[in-house]
Design a protein around this motif. Structure first.
Motif, short mmCIF file in Angstrom:
data_model
loop_
_atom_site.label_atom_id
_atom_site.label_comp_id
_atom_site.label_asym_id
_atom_site.label_seq_id
_atom_site.Cartn_x
_atom_site.Cartn_y
_atom_site.Cartn_z
N ASN A 1 35.61 17.81 57.74
CA ASN A 1 35.44 17.99 56.31
C ASN A 1 34.70 19.29 56.00
O ASN A 1 33.67 19.59 56.61
CB ASN A 1 34.68 16.79 55.75
N GLY A 2 35.21 20.05 55.07
CA GLY A 2 34.54 21.27 54.63
C GLY A 2 35.08 22.53 55.29
O GLY A 2 34.90 23.61 54.76
N VAL B 1 30.20 12.94 47.19
CA VAL B 1 29.42 14.14 46.85
C VAL B 1 27.98 13.98 47.32
O VAL B 1 27.40 14.89 47.91
CB VAL B 1 29.49 14.41 45.33
N ASP B 2 27.41 12.79 47.06
CA ASP B 2 26.01 12.55 47.45
C ASP B 2 25.84 12.66 48.97
O ASP B 2 24.79 13.05 49.46
CB ASP B 2 25.55 11.16 46.98
N ALA B 3 26.90 12.30 49.70
CA ALA B 3 26.83 12.36 51.16
C ALA B 3 27.14 13.78 51.68
O ALA B 3 27.31 13.98 52.88
CB ALA B 3 27.82 11.37 51.77
N GLU B 4 27.21 14.77 50.76
CA GLU B 4 27.47 16.17 51.11
C GLU B 4 28.86 16.37 51.71
O GLU B 4 29.07 17.31 52.48
CB GLU B 4 26.40 16.73 52.05
N GLU B 5 29.80 15.48 51.38
CA GLU B 5 31.18 15.74 51.81
C GLU B 5 31.79 16.77 50.88
O GLU B 5 31.47 16.82 49.70
CB GLU B 5 32.00 14.45 51.73
N LYS B 6 32.71 17.57 51.41
CA LYS B 6 33.43 18.52 50.57
C LYS B 6 34.62 17.81 49.93
O LYS B 6 35.31 17.00 50.57
CB LYS B 6 33.93 19.70 51.39
N ILE B 7 34.87 18.16 48.67
CA ILE B 7 36.05 17.65 47.97
C ILE B 7 37.16 18.69 48.14
O ILE B 7 36.93 19.89 47.99
CB ILE B 7 35.72 17.44 46.47
N GLU B 8 38.36 18.21 48.48
CA GLU B 8 39.49 19.12 48.70
C GLU B 8 40.55 18.90 47.63
O GLU B 8 40.54 17.89 46.94
CB GLU B 8 40.06 18.90 50.10
N PRO B 9 41.49 19.86 47.49
CA PRO B 9 42.42 19.83 46.35
C PRO B 9 43.17 18.51 46.17
O PRO B 9 43.42 18.10 45.04
CB PRO B 9 43.42 20.95 46.67
N ARG B 10 43.52 17.83 47.25
CA ARG B 10 44.34 16.63 47.09
C ARG B 10 43.51 15.37 46.96
O ARG B 10 44.05 14.28 46.83
CB ARG B 10 45.32 16.52 48.26
N ASP B 11 42.18 15.50 47.02
CA ASP B 11 41.31 14.33 46.84
C ASP B 11 41.26 13.94 45.37
O ASP B 11 41.38 14.79 44.48
CB ASP B 11 39.88 14.66 47.29
N SER C 1 26.59 19.34 36.40
CA SER C 1 27.00 20.19 37.53
C SER C 1 26.07 20.00 38.74
O SER C 1 26.51 20.10 39.87
CB SER C 1 26.99 21.67 37.12
N MET C 2 24.80 19.73 38.47
CA MET C 2 23.87 19.45 39.57
C MET C 2 24.25 18.13 40.22
O MET C 2 24.22 18.00 41.44
CB MET C 2 22.43 19.38 39.06
N ARG C 3 24.57 17.12 39.39
CA ARG C 3 24.94 15.80 39.95
C ARG C 3 26.19 15.93 40.82
O ARG C 3 26.31 15.29 41.85
CB ARG C 3 25.21 14.82 38.81
N TRP C 4 27.10 16.75 40.36
CA TRP C 4 28.34 16.95 41.13
C TRP C 4 28.16 17.95 42.27
O TRP C 4 29.11 18.27 42.97
CB TRP C 4 29.45 17.45 40.19
N LYS C 5 26.98 18.49 42.40
CA LYS C 5 26.66 19.47 43.44
C LYS C 5 27.57 20.70 43.37
O LYS C 5 27.91 21.32 44.39
CB LYS C 5 26.68 18.84 44.85
N ILE C 6 27.99 21.02 42.15
CA ILE C 6 28.63 22.32 41.94
C ILE C 6 27.51 23.36 41.90
O ILE C 6 27.61 24.43 42.49
CB ILE C 6 29.44 22.31 40.62
N PRO D 1 23.80 29.89 46.90
CA PRO D 1 23.87 28.42 46.83
C PRO D 1 25.29 27.89 46.60
O PRO D 1 25.60 26.77 46.97
CB PRO D 1 22.96 28.06 45.65
N LEU D 2 26.16 28.73 45.99
CA LEU D 2 27.53 28.28 45.74
C LEU D 2 28.32 28.13 47.03
O LEU D 2 29.36 27.48 47.05
CB LEU D 2 28.25 29.24 44.79
N CYS D 3 27.85 28.75 48.12
CA CYS D 3 28.51 28.56 49.41
C CYS D 3 28.42 27.09 49.84
O CYS D 3 29.16 26.66 50.72
CB CYS D 3 27.86 29.43 50.49
N ARG D 4 27.50 26.33 49.23
CA ARG D 4 27.38 24.90 49.55
C ARG D 4 27.91 24.03 48.42
O ARG D 4 27.63 22.83 48.36
CB ARG D 4 25.92 24.55 49.83
N CYS D 5 28.69 24.62 47.52
CA CYS D 5 29.29 23.86 46.42
C CYS D 5 30.14 22.72 46.97
O CYS D 5 30.72 22.82 48.05
CB CYS D 5 30.17 24.82 45.61
N SER D 6 30.20 21.61 46.22
CA SER D 6 30.92 20.43 46.73
C SER D 6 32.44 20.65 46.82
O SER D 6 33.13 19.91 47.51
CB SER D 6 30.64 19.22 45.85
#
Lengths: 333, 95
Positions: B17-18, A32-42, A229-234, A156-161
């Protein structure tokens, strides 16, 4: 449209302790800190999943309930132009509810459970939709203020993790780009119209201004899930930051209309470059959220009626599909 | 289709990713597992993606190319779905 921070702090609803990081949680946070997106199977922490299901489903419910106050005026729109615009807007909101329910389903939530929680009154939705639309000017004020506040929240939610939520928000923001403009255009026409029309526009601003500021949710000090939520970048910005941005963007728009924002404490602060505004009546926000707003019961009744009245359609479509399948199988045998 | 022919699968790749998965092509395989491994070897030999989906082609219902105009024309006459349809004076900012 229409996400809102709804969660007021309570003892039973605390953020999980951050002092016991285990292996997978640390790796997750690093992604999350590296701005990677989390996907359903992660892999993801249970709290992250729960927070997202709650937020995305509240957002979906808000889209669906949000169709009601505006739908109230479709048959009474003053011109065909206004009518087709309002129809298109309400239709978009229905679609946005569906995108969001689908995003919540990627987290393992079931559509039936989510809808059931809305109809039973267990789930929350944006407090703003529990206010009535008394005049045509309210349709202008909703597009201008309510959609304006929603845009502040949603961009800003367009950049949600979480990838599926972020991608749904990109689509929603793109489609909604006309919603605020159609509202402002209505306000502009009224405020340049007869005295009675101007008074109607001012009255709508008076009634929608404070509920629109409440759309950003409790102040940062009172917000239950903000820090995690901020830490999780939601979340990317705090409720108060977004509220301030909204005020700064909207006050000059009201001035252009020649309308007065109903806040005697509103003043531009030269030093900070921001507008200072008066205290929000949080007791009203909590009252509306707990079910005692002007239209809470009416909104839920309308949703329950729509669900119950649609039962035969859902059953008939399923029965028809099963019959066709059985016929196709019989023909192939 | 001949009875002994392997079924067709459609291959979708998430390029990075993303981003969402995009259709890349198709291939034949005996089952989904083989389809996934073959898709990697056919469509992702040069780092084309970070995630793959394979879907039996028979499971896809598609719109008819011949119906394209009538199928999509409900959107053609609805200019009011676009922000440029609305007149906002240039002095009004952030809208």
């Amino acid at each position: 449209m229409y996400t809102q921070g709804l969660d007021v702090k309570s003892d039973s609803d605390r953020a999980p302790p951050a002092d016991t990081p285990t292996g997978p949680e640390e790796r997750f946070q690093a992604r999350v800190d590296a701005e990677e997106k989390i996907e359903p199977r992660d892999w993801m922490p249970d709290g992250y999943r729960r927070t997202l299901i709650r937020q995305i489903s509240q957002h979906a419910h808000s889209e669906i309930v949000g169709m009601l106050p505006e739908g109230n005026w479709i048959t009474r729109a003053p011109t065909l132009r206004r009518k087709v615009a309002l129809l298109a807007k309400v239709q978009d909101e229905g679609g946005h509810g569906l995108y969001l329910y689908s995003a919540a389903e990627t987290l393992g939530a079931s559509r039936g459970d989510l809808v059931g929680d809305l109809l039973s009154g267990k789930a929350k939705y944006s407090s703003i939709f529990n206010y009535p639309t008394l005049t045509w000017a309210d349709i202008g004020a909703i597009g201008w203020l309510v959609d304006g506040a929603a845009i502040m929240n949603q961009v800003p939610l367009c950049r949600c993790s979480y990838g599926p939520y972020a991608r749904a928000m990109v689509r929603i923001c793109r489609e909604e780009s006309f919603h605020q403009r159609q509202g402002y255009e209505i306000m502009l026409a009224l405020s340049r119209g007869t005295d009675a029309q101007k008074r109607m526009a001012q009255d709508a601003l008076n009634r929608w201004w404070w509920p629109s500021l409440m759309m950003f949710g409790p102040s940062d000090a009172q917000s239950a899930h903000s820090a995690q939520s901020m830490r999780w970048k939601i979340k990317r910005f705090s409720n108060d930051e977004l509220r301030q941005r909204f005020v700064d963007a909207t006050v000059p728009q009201a001035e252009f209309l020649g309308l007065t924002v109903p806040d005697p404490d509103l003043a531009f602060d030269e030093a900070t470059g921001h507008y200072r505004f008066g205290a929000i009546d949080w007791s009203e926000f909590e009252r509306v959220l707990k079910g005692d707003g002007p239209c809470n019961r009416e909104r839920l009744e309308a949703r329950r009626k729509a669900w119950d009245d649609g039962a035969w359609v859902r059953e008939a479509a399923l029965a028809h599909a099963r019959k066709k399948e059985a016929r196709a199988q019989a023909a192939a045998a | 289709m001949a009875r002994n022919e392997w079924p067709l699968f459609e291959v979708f790749i998430r390029p990075k990713n993303g981003l969402s998965h995009k259709h890349a092509g198709s291939l034949h395989a005996a089952d989904a597992r083989m389809a996934l491994e073959n898709a990697r070897d056919v469509y992702a030999r040069r780092g084309e993606g970070v995630s793959l989906w394979v879907v039996p082609s028979a499971a896809i219902t598609a719109s008819e190319p011949g119906d394209r105009e009538s199928f999509f024309d409900p959107a053609d006459d609805k200019v009011y779905r676009h922000p440029t349809f609305y007149d906002i004076p240039p002095e009004v900012k952030n809208i």
